[in-house]
Design a protein around this motif. Structure first.
Motif, PDB file in Angstrom:
ATOM      1  N   HIS A  70       0.735  -1.214   0.127  1.00 39.27           N
ATOM      2  CA  HIS A  70       0.194  -0.025  -0.022  1.00 39.27           C
ATOM      3  C   HIS A  70       0.997   1.099  -0.106  1.00 39.27           C
ATOM      4  O   HIS A  70       1.771   1.366   0.842  1.00 39.27           O
ATOM      5  CB  HIS A  70      -0.877   0.020   1.332  1.00 39.27           C
ATOM      6  N   ASP A  74      -0.954   6.947   1.322  1.00 41.17           N
ATOM      7  CA  ASP A  74      -2.778   6.457   1.345  1.00 41.17           C
ATOM      8  C   ASP A  74      -2.720   5.975   2.674  1.00 41.17           C
ATOM      9  O   ASP A  74      -3.672   5.082   2.703  1.00 41.17           O
ATOM     10  CB  ASP A  74      -3.113   5.801   0.083  1.00 41.17           C
ATOM     11  N   GLU A  76      -4.079   6.616   5.357  1.00 42.31           N
ATOM     12  CA  GLU A  76      -5.299   6.649   6.167  1.00 42.31           C
ATOM     13  C   GLU A  76      -6.401   5.824   5.614  1.00 42.31           C
ATOM     14  O   GLU A  76      -7.390   5.431   6.334  1.00 42.31           O
ATOM     15  CB  GLU A  76      -5.791   8.243   5.798  1.00 42.31           C
ATOM     16  N   GLU A  77      -6.081   5.095   4.376  1.00 38.04           N
ATOM     17  CA  GLU A  77      -7.168   4.195   4.029  1.00 38.04           C
ATOM     18  C   GLU A  77      -7.132   2.979   4.723  1.00 38.04           C
ATOM     19  O   GLU A  77      -8.027   1.875   4.753  1.00 38.04           O
ATOM     20  CB  GLU A  77      -6.721   4.009   2.394  1.00 38.04           C
ATOM     21  N   LEU A  78      -5.899   2.633   5.398  1.00 35.91           N
ATOM     22  CA  LEU A  78      -5.867   1.587   6.422  1.00 35.91           C
ATOM     23  C   LEU A  78      -6.435   1.509   7.803  1.00 35.91           C
ATOM     24  O   LEU A  78      -6.261   0.734   8.661  1.00 35.91           O
ATOM     25  CB  LEU A  78      -4.403   1.058   6.225  1.00 35.91           C
ATOM     26  N   THR A  79      -6.688   2.836   7.848  1.00 38.83           N
ATOM     27  CA  THR A  79      -7.394   3.033   9.437  1.00 38.83           C
ATOM     28  C   THR A  79      -8.760   2.211   9.293  1.00 38.83           C
ATOM     29  O   THR A  79      -9.665   2.319   8.420  1.00 38.83           O
ATOM     30  CB  THR A  79      -7.590   4.551   9.634  1.00 38.83           C
ATOM     31  N   VAL A  82     -11.856   4.056   7.503  1.00 35.92           N
ATOM     32  CA  VAL A  82     -11.913   4.027   6.030  1.00 35.92           C
ATOM     33  C   VAL A  82     -11.826   2.611   5.333  1.00 35.92           C
ATOM     34  O   VAL A  82     -12.395   2.289   4.303  1.00 35.92           O
ATOM     35  CB  VAL A  82     -10.794   5.060   5.545  1.00 35.92           C
ATOM     36  N   TRP A  83     -11.117   1.722   6.210  1.00 40.60           N
ATOM     37  CA  TRP A  83     -10.677   0.232   5.613  1.00 40.60           C
ATOM     38  C   TRP A  83     -12.137  -0.421   5.408  1.00 40.60           C
ATOM     39  O   TRP A  83     -12.433  -1.072   4.593  1.00 40.60           O
ATOM     40  CB  TRP A  83      -9.840  -0.556   6.665  1.00 40.60           C
ATOM     41  N   GLU A  85     -15.222   1.026   4.811  1.00 40.82           N
ATOM     42  CA  GLU A  85     -15.669   1.470   3.580  1.00 40.82           C
ATOM     43  C   GLU A  85     -14.887   0.829   2.213  1.00 40.82           C
ATOM     44  O   GLU A  85     -15.614   0.381   1.450  1.00 40.82           O
ATOM     45  CB  GLU A  85     -15.695   2.828   3.349  1.00 40.82           C
ATOM     46  N   ARG A  86     -13.705   0.823   2.155  1.00 35.47           N
ATOM     47  CA  ARG A  86     -12.954   0.516   0.984  1.00 35.47           C
ATOM     48  C   ARG A  86     -12.835  -1.095   0.709  1.00 35.47           C
ATOM     49  O   ARG A  86     -12.689  -1.737  -0.290  1.00 35.47           O
ATOM     50  CB  ARG A  86     -11.512   1.155   0.905  1.00 35.47           C
TER      51      ARG A  86
END
Length: 100
Positions: A70, A74, A76-79, A82-83, A85-86
């Motif tokens: 990753h 990015d 923050e996408e692994l918090t 957010v994780w 949602e994604r």
């Protein structure tokens, strides 16, 4: 206080983090200040997962595999928030999960 969407109290957060002082005797075996700091980070991460209704095991298995590939910009996408949602709909699985 100017944003009506933000709750005025944080009691739900304080209750969620209560497990940390309850395990105080366990922290004696962290061996070092750095070890204790890492235990605190993990506890906070697990509590955040629970607050967002994310299974901590599924989250950690996915993120620990995903983090190497990753992009750091990015992260923050692994918090957990957010994780969820994604990536929660199709998380990476452990080889141990496939063995059963």
């Amino acid at each position: 206080l100017g944003d009506p969407e933000v709750p005025i109290d944080t009691n739900h957060l304080e209750r969620a983090l209560r497990v940390i002082p309850m395990g105080r005797k366990n922290w004696l075996f962290c061996w070092s200040e750095v070890g204790a700091k890492h235990v605190g980070i993990i506890q906070s991460l697990l509590t955040t997962c629970r607050l967002h209704q994310v299974n901590p095991y599924t989250y950690l298995v996915d993120v620990l595999q995903r983090v190497a590939l990753h992009p750091a910009r990015d992260v923050e996408e692994l918090t957990p928030r957010v994780w969820k949602e994604r990536f929660a709909a199709n998380p990476l699985r452990s080889d141990l999960d496939h063995a059963h």
